[in-house]
Write an enzyme that holds these catalytic residues in place. Structure first.
Site, PDB file in Angstrom:
ATOM      1  N   GLY A  12     -22.953 -20.209 -25.085  1.00  0.00           N
ATOM      2  CA  GLY A  12     -22.097 -20.746 -24.028  1.00  0.00           C
ATOM      3  C   GLY A  12     -21.822 -19.734 -22.940  1.00  0.00           C
ATOM      4  O   GLY A  12     -20.738 -19.715 -22.359  1.00  0.00           O
ATOM      5  N   MET A  16     -16.798 -20.811 -18.848  1.00  0.00           N
ATOM      6  CA  MET A  16     -15.741 -19.914 -18.409  1.00  0.00           C
ATOM      7  C   MET A  16     -15.504 -18.788 -19.416  1.00  0.00           C
ATOM      8  O   MET A  16     -15.459 -17.605 -19.052  1.00  0.00           O
ATOM      9  CB  MET A  16     -14.449 -20.698 -18.170  1.00  0.00           C
ATOM     10  CG  MET A  16     -13.277 -19.824 -17.783  1.00  0.00           C
ATOM     11  SD  MET A  16     -11.791 -20.733 -17.329  1.00  0.00           S
ATOM     12  CE  MET A  16     -11.404 -21.581 -18.865  1.00  0.00           C
ATOM     13  N   ASP A  39     -30.788 -25.922 -21.181  1.00  0.00           N
ATOM     14  CA  ASP A  39     -32.173 -26.368 -21.047  1.00  0.00           C
ATOM     15  C   ASP A  39     -33.111 -25.571 -21.953  1.00  0.00           C
ATOM     16  O   ASP A  39     -34.124 -26.088 -22.442  1.00  0.00           O
ATOM     17  CB  ASP A  39     -32.645 -26.256 -19.595  1.00  0.00           C
ATOM     18  CG  ASP A  39     -31.989 -27.295 -18.689  1.00  0.00           C
ATOM     19  OD1 ASP A  39     -31.494 -28.310 -19.217  1.00  0.00           O
ATOM     20  OD2 ASP A  39     -31.976 -27.068 -17.463  1.00  0.00           O
ATOM     21  N   LEU A  41     -32.080 -24.020 -24.846  1.00  0.00           N
ATOM     22  CA  LEU A  41     -31.697 -24.195 -26.246  1.00  0.00           C
ATOM     23  C   LEU A  41     -30.578 -25.224 -26.356  1.00  0.00           C
ATOM     24  O   LEU A  41     -29.459 -24.987 -25.911  1.00  0.00           O
ATOM     25  CB  LEU A  41     -31.234 -22.863 -26.845  1.00  0.00           C
ATOM     26  CG  LEU A  41     -30.713 -22.911 -28.286  1.00  0.00           C
ATOM     27  CD1 LEU A  41     -31.810 -23.385 -29.238  1.00  0.00           C
ATOM     28  CD2 LEU A  41     -30.173 -21.551 -28.704  1.00  0.00           C
ATOM     29  N   SER A 109      -8.975 -23.448 -30.224  1.00  0.00           N
ATOM     30  CA  SER A 109      -8.033 -23.923 -29.213  1.00  0.00           C
ATOM     31  C   SER A 109      -6.673 -24.123 -29.853  1.00  0.00           C
ATOM     32  O   SER A 109      -6.568 -24.462 -31.038  1.00  0.00           O
ATOM     33  CB  SER A 109      -8.523 -25.248 -28.620  1.00  0.00           C
ATOM     34  OG  SER A 109      -7.505 -25.886 -27.875  1.00  0.00           O
ATOM     35  N   SER A 110      -5.617 -23.958 -29.062  1.00  0.00           N
ATOM     36  CA  SER A 110      -4.261 -24.150 -29.587  1.00  0.00           C
ATOM     37  C   SER A 110      -3.971 -25.604 -29.918  1.00  0.00           C
ATOM     38  O   SER A 110      -2.965 -25.904 -30.566  1.00  0.00           O
ATOM     39  CB  SER A 110      -3.225 -23.638 -28.578  1.00  0.00           C
ATOM     40  OG  SER A 110      -3.322 -24.353 -27.356  1.00  0.00           O
ATOM     41  N   CYS A 111      -4.845 -26.532 -29.507  1.00  0.00           N
ATOM     42  CA  CYS A 111      -4.620 -27.940 -29.820  1.00  0.00           C
ATOM     43  C   CYS A 111      -4.831 -28.246 -31.296  1.00  0.00           C
ATOM     44  O   CYS A 111      -4.604 -29.374 -31.743  1.00  0.00           O
ATOM     45  CB  CYS A 111      -5.495 -28.841 -28.964  1.00  0.00           C
ATOM     46  SG  CYS A 111      -7.244 -28.765 -29.390  1.00  0.00           S
ATOM     47  N   TYR A 138     -11.127 -33.716 -30.379  1.00  0.00           N
ATOM     48  CA  TYR A 138     -11.483 -32.330 -30.057  1.00  0.00           C
ATOM     49  C   TYR A 138     -10.798 -31.369 -31.028  1.00  0.00           C
ATOM     50  O   TYR A 138     -11.421 -30.422 -31.532  1.00  0.00           O
ATOM     51  CB  TYR A 138     -11.072 -32.018 -28.623  1.00  0.00           C
ATOM     52  CG  TYR A 138     -11.315 -30.601 -28.182  1.00  0.00           C
ATOM     53  CD1 TYR A 138     -12.601 -30.152 -27.889  1.00  0.00           C
ATOM     54  CD2 TYR A 138     -10.264 -29.693 -28.053  1.00  0.00           C
ATOM     55  CE1 TYR A 138     -12.829 -28.848 -27.481  1.00  0.00           C
ATOM     56  CE2 TYR A 138     -10.480 -28.386 -27.646  1.00  0.00           C
ATOM     57  CZ  TYR A 138     -11.765 -27.975 -27.365  1.00  0.00           C
ATOM     58  OH  TYR A 138     -11.987 -26.674 -26.964  1.00  0.00           O
ATOM     59  N   LYS A 142     -12.367 -28.601 -33.746  1.00  0.00           N
ATOM     60  CA  LYS A 142     -12.033 -27.177 -33.768  1.00  0.00           C
ATOM     61  C   LYS A 142     -11.478 -26.748 -35.126  1.00  0.00           C
ATOM     62  O   LYS A 142     -11.755 -25.633 -35.598  1.00  0.00           O
ATOM     63  CB  LYS A 142     -11.038 -26.857 -32.648  1.00  0.00           C
ATOM     64  CG  LYS A 142     -11.662 -26.890 -31.257  1.00  0.00           C
ATOM     65  CD  LYS A 142     -12.771 -25.863 -31.132  1.00  0.00           C
ATOM     66  CE  LYS A 142     -13.380 -25.802 -29.749  1.00  0.00           C
ATOM     67  NZ  LYS A 142     -14.466 -24.805 -29.666  1.00  0.00           N
ATOM     68  N   PRO A 165      -7.169 -19.530 -28.696  1.00  0.00           N
ATOM     69  CA  PRO A 165      -6.516 -19.245 -27.422  1.00  0.00           C
ATOM     70  C   PRO A 165      -5.588 -20.359 -26.983  1.00  0.00           C
ATOM     71  O   PRO A 165      -5.769 -21.532 -27.334  1.00  0.00           O
ATOM     72  CB  PRO A 165      -7.690 -19.119 -26.450  1.00  0.00           C
ATOM     73  CG  PRO A 165      -8.719 -20.051 -27.029  1.00  0.00           C
ATOM     74  CD  PRO A 165      -8.571 -19.935 -28.518  1.00  0.00           C
ATOM     75  N   HIS A 181      -8.924 -29.256 -16.765  1.00  0.00           N
ATOM     76  CA  HIS A 181      -7.608 -28.995 -17.337  1.00  0.00           C
ATOM     77  C   HIS A 181      -6.557 -28.927 -16.228  1.00  0.00           C
ATOM     78  O   HIS A 181      -6.887 -28.926 -15.046  1.00  0.00           O
ATOM     79  CB  HIS A 181      -7.628 -27.690 -18.132  1.00  0.00           C
ATOM     80  CG  HIS A 181      -8.369 -27.784 -19.422  1.00  0.00           C
ATOM     81  ND1 HIS A 181      -9.647 -27.292 -19.589  1.00  0.00           N
ATOM     82  CD2 HIS A 181      -8.024 -28.332 -20.618  1.00  0.00           C
ATOM     83  CE1 HIS A 181     -10.048 -27.515 -20.833  1.00  0.00           C
ATOM     84  NE2 HIS A 181      -9.094 -28.147 -21.470  1.00  0.00           N
ATOM     85  N   TRP A 204       0.708 -35.444 -12.934  1.00  0.00           N
ATOM     86  CA  TRP A 204       0.841 -36.328 -14.096  1.00  0.00           C
ATOM     87  C   TRP A 204       2.069 -35.982 -14.927  1.00  0.00           C
ATOM     88  O   TRP A 204       2.441 -34.819 -15.084  1.00  0.00           O
ATOM     89  CB  TRP A 204      -0.391 -36.185 -14.981  1.00  0.00           C
ATOM     90  CG  TRP A 204      -1.530 -37.075 -14.582  1.00  0.00           C
ATOM     91  CD1 TRP A 204      -1.847 -37.471 -13.320  1.00  0.00           C
ATOM     92  CD2 TRP A 204      -2.483 -37.667 -15.457  1.00  0.00           C
ATOM     93  NE1 TRP A 204      -2.949 -38.271 -13.349  1.00  0.00           N
ATOM     94  CE2 TRP A 204      -3.374 -38.422 -14.649  1.00  0.00           C
ATOM     95  CE3 TRP A 204      -2.702 -37.642 -16.826  1.00  0.00           C
ATOM     96  CZ2 TRP A 204      -4.440 -39.133 -15.177  1.00  0.00           C
ATOM     97  CZ3 TRP A 204      -3.771 -38.350 -17.360  1.00  0.00           C
ATOM     98  CH2 TRP A 204      -4.614 -39.097 -16.542  1.00  0.00           C
ATOM     99  N   ARG A 211       3.937 -25.342 -21.070  1.00  0.00           N
ATOM    100  CA  ARG A 211       2.621 -24.842 -21.430  1.00  0.00           C
ATOM    101  C   ARG A 211       2.527 -23.338 -21.207  1.00  0.00           C
ATOM    102  O   ARG A 211       3.203 -22.772 -20.343  1.00  0.00           O
ATOM    103  CB  ARG A 211       1.528 -25.542 -20.605  1.00  0.00           C
ATOM    104  CG  ARG A 211       1.356 -27.015 -20.912  1.00  0.00           C
ATOM    105  CD  ARG A 211       0.786 -27.254 -22.286  1.00  0.00           C
ATOM    106  NE  ARG A 211       0.568 -28.665 -22.549  1.00  0.00           N
ATOM    107  CZ  ARG A 211       1.479 -29.474 -23.107  1.00  0.00           C
ATOM    108  NH1 ARG A 211       2.665 -28.997 -23.444  1.00  0.00           N
ATOM    109  NH2 ARG A 211       1.200 -30.739 -23.327  1.00  0.00           N
TER     110      ARG A 211
END
Length: 325
Positions: A12, A16, A39, A41, A109-111, A138, A142, A165, A181, A204, A211
């Site tokens: 990846g 980011m 493309d 892999l 992820s913190s989710c 998601y 994770k 994170p 996000h 929203w 957060r």
């Protein structure tokens, strides 16, 4: 083997987080960093991943490849979020083990934590309650990644570590008007409102949700710091090799306060309005970062300074959009 001599695969690397890890590794003097584009892999293709590991034989892996997005994207594409992330994680971890990779870093992820977890959220909060419905697929993917690493450690004695994170932002972020996000979406929205001289910007939710935000280069430095800890020291802080580690700033703010800060950085002069008909998500998401601080790391980029850097990156990305158009 000296750390700088290791062959390091960053999965990846165009994302980011992955690109920030590559920047940090290169800045530290690492010479052999292995990367592949999608493309070149497809990480959801097990046979291709197996061939890649057999040919490249990396010493370390940073698993930063993932399908990510905000509330809208998670609600719209739940099947893609759970399928893609489960497949990528499973293939990379399993084939890393098959090829003899002893060290791997999984970025979560913190989710993963329950919607109503006690704040700030400690690592022990995992699997103690129901997840936030808007990003449950998601989050489950994770969680599976964490347990995948734990299971290989238990059965095969590998040294696969996981870092969780908080909300990340910075260079290389996704600024799509619907699928990004909250922070990058705000940067685009306030920038466009400034150019259009719009009287108001609508955000929203109620604006009351709280957060925490972490600059992506801080996340990269934390990941590398944790990866390079000797196994004995890592065990001493986590008690067992099966533990994951939170990464954040330890500070949060309301979405309304974030909007005011982004508006100020961008230079927008209009009003900020909330839309309570849209979901807030979890009422609060603040990580307990005491464990990683005990390991000798803490964030160094203030939120305002990070947003200023992110806005510069967003403006650069606009030139790219214009070139494509």
């Amino acid at each position: 083997m000296n750390e700088l001599q290791k062959r390091i695969y960053v999965a990846g690397h165009r994302g980011m987080v992955g690109s920030a890890i590559v920047r940090n590794l290169q800045g530290s003097g690492h010479k052999t960093i292995i990367t592949r584009t999608h493309d070149e892999l497809d990480l959801t293709d097990q046979a291709s991943v197996r061939r890649f590991f057999a040919e490249e034989r990396p010493d370390q892996v940073y698993l930063a490849a993932a399908r990510v997005g905000g509330i809208h994207a998670n609600n719209t594409y739940p099947a893609e979020f759970i399928y893609s992330n489960l497949m990528v994680q499973t293939n990379v971890v399993h084939e890393a083990w098959r090829s003899g990779v002893r060290q791997l870093m999984f970025l979560g992820s913190s989710c993963i934590y329950p919607k109503l977890a006690e704040q700030p959220m400690t690592e022990a909060a995992l699997l103690t309650g129901k997840l936030e419905p808007t990003n449950e697929p998601y989050a489950i993917a994770k969680i599976a990644g964490i347990k995948l690493c734990e299971s290989y450690n238990r059965q095969y004695g590998t040294d696969y570590r996981s870092v969780m994170p908080t909300n990340l932002y910075g260079p290389g972020d996704n600024y799509h008007p619907q699928n990004s996000h909250v922070l990058p979406a705000m940067l685009r929205r306030f920038h466009e409102a400034k150019l259009a001289d719009a009287p108001a910007v609508v955000i929203w939710g109620t604006g009351s949700a709280r957060r925490e935000f972490l600059y992506v280069d801080d996340m990269a430095s934390a990941s590398i710091h944790v990866m390079q800890l000797p196994a004995e020291e890592y065990r001493r802080h986590t008690q067992v090799m099966e533990s994951h580690v939170n990464v954040g700033t330890g500070e949060d703010l309301t979405i309304a306060e974030l909007a005011a800060l982004v508006s100020d950085v961008v230079g927008y002069k209009g009003r900020i309005q909330t839309d309570p008909s849209k979901p807030d998500g979890a009422p609060r998401k603040l990580l307990d970062v005491s464990k990683i601080r005990q390991m000798g790391w803490q964030a160094t980029t203030s939120l305002r300074a990070g947003i200023e850097l992110a806005y510069l990156d967003f403006e650069r990305s606009l030139h790219g959009e214009e070139a494509i158009a």
